[in-house]
Design a protein around this motif. Structure first.
Motif, PDB file in Angstrom:
ATOM      1  N   TRP A  43      -2.639  39.076  36.080  1.00 19.29           N
ATOM      2  CA  TRP A  43      -2.472  38.148  36.919  1.00 19.29           C
ATOM      3  C   TRP A  43      -2.094  36.713  36.238  1.00 19.29           C
ATOM      4  N   LEU A  44      -3.146  36.466  35.147  1.00 17.35           N
ATOM      5  CA  LEU A  44      -3.114  35.439  34.472  1.00 17.35           C
ATOM      6  C   LEU A  44      -1.909  35.197  33.718  1.00 17.35           C
ATOM      7  N   LYS A  45      -1.694  36.100  33.150  1.00 15.24           N
ATOM      8  CA  LYS A  45      -0.244  36.158  32.437  1.00 15.24           C
ATOM      9  C   LYS A  45       0.932  35.770  33.253  1.00 15.24           C
ATOM     10  N   GLU A  46       1.157  36.035  34.420  1.00 18.40           N
ATOM     11  CA  GLU A  46       1.968  35.518  35.381  1.00 18.40           C
ATOM     12  C   GLU A  46       2.057  34.096  35.637  1.00 18.40           C
ATOM     13  N   LYS A  47       0.839  33.637  35.660  1.00 18.21           N
ATOM     14  CA  LYS A  47       0.604  32.071  35.826  1.00 18.21           C
ATOM     15  C   LYS A  47       0.578  31.382  34.533  1.00 18.21           C
ATOM     16  N   VAL A  48       0.021  31.906  33.423  1.00 18.77           N
ATOM     17  CA  VAL A  48       0.292  31.153  32.243  1.00 18.77           C
ATOM     18  C   VAL A  48       1.720  31.234  31.442  1.00 18.77           C
ATOM     19  N   GLY A  49       2.183  32.391  31.578  1.00 21.76           N
ATOM     20  CA  GLY A  49       3.497  32.615  31.079  1.00 21.76           C
ATOM     21  C   GLY A  49       3.823  33.584  29.983  1.00 21.76           C
ATOM     22  N   SER A  50       2.471  33.923  29.352  1.00 23.91           N
ATOM     23  CA  SER A  50       2.516  34.853  28.271  1.00 23.91           C
ATOM     24  C   SER A  50       1.041  35.370  27.870  1.00 23.91           C
ATOM     25  N   TYR A  51       0.987  36.496  27.197  1.00 27.57           N
ATOM     26  CA  TYR A  51      -0.372  36.878  26.681  1.00 27.57           C
ATOM     27  C   TYR A  51      -0.504  36.168  25.711  1.00 27.57           C
ATOM     28  N   GLU A  52      -0.043  35.996  24.826  1.00 26.41           N
ATOM     29  CA  GLU A  52      -0.029  35.264  23.370  1.00 26.41           C
ATOM     30  C   GLU A  52      -0.782  33.858  23.835  1.00 26.41           C
ATOM     31  N   PHE A  55      -4.530  34.439  24.022  1.00 25.64           N
ATOM     32  CA  PHE A  55      -5.003  35.245  22.883  1.00 25.64           C
ATOM     33  C   PHE A  55      -5.772  34.226  21.732  1.00 25.64           C
ATOM     34  N   SER A  56      -6.801  34.751  21.185  1.00 25.38           N
ATOM     35  CA  SER A  56      -7.543  33.826  20.338  1.00 25.38           C
ATOM     36  C   SER A  56      -6.993  34.506  18.645  1.00 25.38           C
ATOM     37  N   LYS A  57      -6.149  33.397  18.289  1.00 28.34           N
ATOM     38  CA  LYS A  57      -5.967  33.916  16.659  1.00 28.34           C
ATOM     39  C   LYS A  57      -7.093  33.386  15.834  1.00 28.34           C
ATOM     40  N   ARG A  58      -8.037  32.707  16.379  1.00 31.16           N
ATOM     41  CA  ARG A  58      -9.123  32.227  15.514  1.00 31.16           C
ATOM     42  C   ARG A  58     -10.297  33.322  15.414  1.00 31.16           C
ATOM     43  N   ALA A  59     -10.261  34.732  16.333  1.00 32.32           N
ATOM     44  CA  ALA A  59     -11.260  35.610  16.288  1.00 32.32           C
ATOM     45  C   ALA A  59     -11.079  36.098  14.740  1.00 32.32           C
ATOM     46  N   LEU A  60     -12.509  36.372  14.432  1.00 34.11           N
ATOM     47  CA  LEU A  60     -12.736  36.868  12.903  1.00 34.11           C
ATOM     48  C   LEU A  60     -11.918  38.157  12.898  1.00 34.11           C
ATOM     49  N   THR A  73       3.671  42.006  19.673  1.00 32.58           N
ATOM     50  CA  THR A  73       4.559  41.529  20.751  1.00 32.58           C
ATOM     51  C   THR A  73       3.556  41.176  21.867  1.00 32.58           C
ATOM     52  N   GLU A  74       4.234  41.113  23.058  1.00 35.88           N
ATOM     53  CA  GLU A  74       3.364  40.655  24.334  1.00 35.88           C
ATOM     54  C   GLU A  74       2.599  41.990  24.623  1.00 35.88           C
ATOM     55  N   ALA A  75       2.916  42.967  24.593  1.00 37.56           N
ATOM     56  CA  ALA A  75       2.268  44.358  24.774  1.00 37.56           C
ATOM     57  C   ALA A  75       1.020  44.426  23.991  1.00 37.56           C
ATOM     58  N   ASP A  76       1.367  44.038  22.522  1.00 41.53           N
ATOM     59  CA  ASP A  76       0.286  44.155  21.465  1.00 41.53           C
ATOM     60  C   ASP A  76      -1.028  43.112  22.020  1.00 41.53           C
ATOM     61  N   TYR A  77      -0.473  41.892  22.275  1.00 41.04           N
ATOM     62  CA  TYR A  77      -1.778  40.985  22.702  1.00 41.04           C
ATOM     63  C   TYR A  77      -2.404  41.341  23.859  1.00 41.04           C
ATOM     64  N   ARG A  78      -1.819  41.905  24.745  1.00 44.34           N
ATOM     65  CA  ARG A  78      -2.482  42.627  25.936  1.00 44.34           C
ATOM     66  C   ARG A  78      -3.288  43.651  25.655  1.00 44.34           C
ATOM     67  N   LYS A  79      -2.880  44.366  24.865  1.00 43.83           N
ATOM     68  CA  LYS A  79      -3.721  45.582  24.342  1.00 43.83           C
ATOM     69  C   LYS A  79      -4.789  45.218  23.818  1.00 43.83           C
ATOM     70  N   TYR A  80      -4.803  44.459  22.723  1.00 45.30           N
ATOM     71  CA  TYR A  80      -5.905  44.039  21.911  1.00 45.30           C
ATOM     72  C   TYR A  80      -6.828  43.132  22.895  1.00 45.30           C
ATOM     73  N   LEU A  88      -9.911  37.124  23.549  1.00 41.56           N
ATOM     74  CA  LEU A  88      -9.653  36.329  24.352  1.00 41.56           C
ATOM     75  C   LEU A  88     -10.105  34.984  24.187  1.00 41.56           C
ATOM     76  N   LYS A  89      -9.020  33.927  24.461  1.00 44.64           N
ATOM     77  CA  LYS A  89      -9.437  32.456  24.194  1.00 44.64           C
ATOM     78  C   LYS A  89     -10.777  32.161  25.406  1.00 44.64           C
ATOM     79  N   ARG A  90     -11.462  31.504  24.937  1.00 45.27           N
ATOM     80  CA  ARG A  90     -12.451  31.177  25.887  1.00 45.27           C
ATOM     81  C   ARG A  90     -12.930  29.838  25.977  1.00 45.27           C
ATOM     82  N   PRO A  91     -13.366  29.377  27.165  1.00 41.30           N
ATOM     83  CA  PRO A  91     -13.605  30.104  28.399  1.00 41.30           C
ATOM     84  C   PRO A  91     -12.325  30.257  29.143  1.00 41.30           C
ATOM     85  N   PHE A  92     -12.311  31.070  30.147  1.00 41.41           N
ATOM     86  CA  PHE A  92     -11.424  31.216  31.233  1.00 41.41           C
ATOM     87  C   PHE A  92     -11.810  30.677  32.661  1.00 41.41           C
TER      88      PHE A  92
END
Length: 119
Positions: A43-52, A55-60, A73-80, A88-92
């Motif tokens: 649902w959030l992806k539909e609002k935001v436009g992408s899973y990326e 996604f937090s690329k700052r995560a260790l 890929t978008e499917a990878d971001y979702r899966k992880y 997850l970028k936080r907070p939501f």
């Protein structure tokens, strides 16, 4: 839907939660205890436009798992994100159709302005 997804051990999340002065009808969800579910993430992806964008690329683990060297890929971001809360970028913050993701200054200020008006 009125939810605040955060990490209870994250000082930044705690500061943002306090600064927003959330209404009592907002459900507080510690992502370490209860990770985001697929339906909400989609649902959030539909609002935001992408899973990326969520996604937090700052995560260790992003580097330790070698994800920084892959073409995700978008499917990878979702899966992880569904497998591991740390991605997850936080907070939501979700308040009806309003969404703020992450701790960027403009996101926090926008959410603060919204909640200040709605009280």
């Amino acid at each position: 839907m009125r939810r605040f997804y955060y990490l209870s051990s994250c000082d930044t999340c705690q500061k943002i939660m306090k600064a927003l002065n959330l209404p009592s009808d907002v459900e507080l969800i510690d992502i370490k205890q209860t990770n985001i579910d697929a339906e909400t993430l989609d649902w959030l992806k539909e609002k935001v436009g992408s899973y990326e964008g969520m996604f937090s690329k700052r995560a260790l683990k992003f580097r330790s798992m070698g994800l920084n060297e892959m073409n995700l890929t978008e499917a990878d971001y979702r899966k992880y994100m569904l497998e591991e809360y740390t991605f997850l970028k936080r907070p939501f913050v979700i308040y009806d159709e309003n969404i703020w993701i992450g701790n960027a200054k403009k996101e926090v200020e926008s959410a603060q302005a919204f909640f200040a008006k709605s009280h």
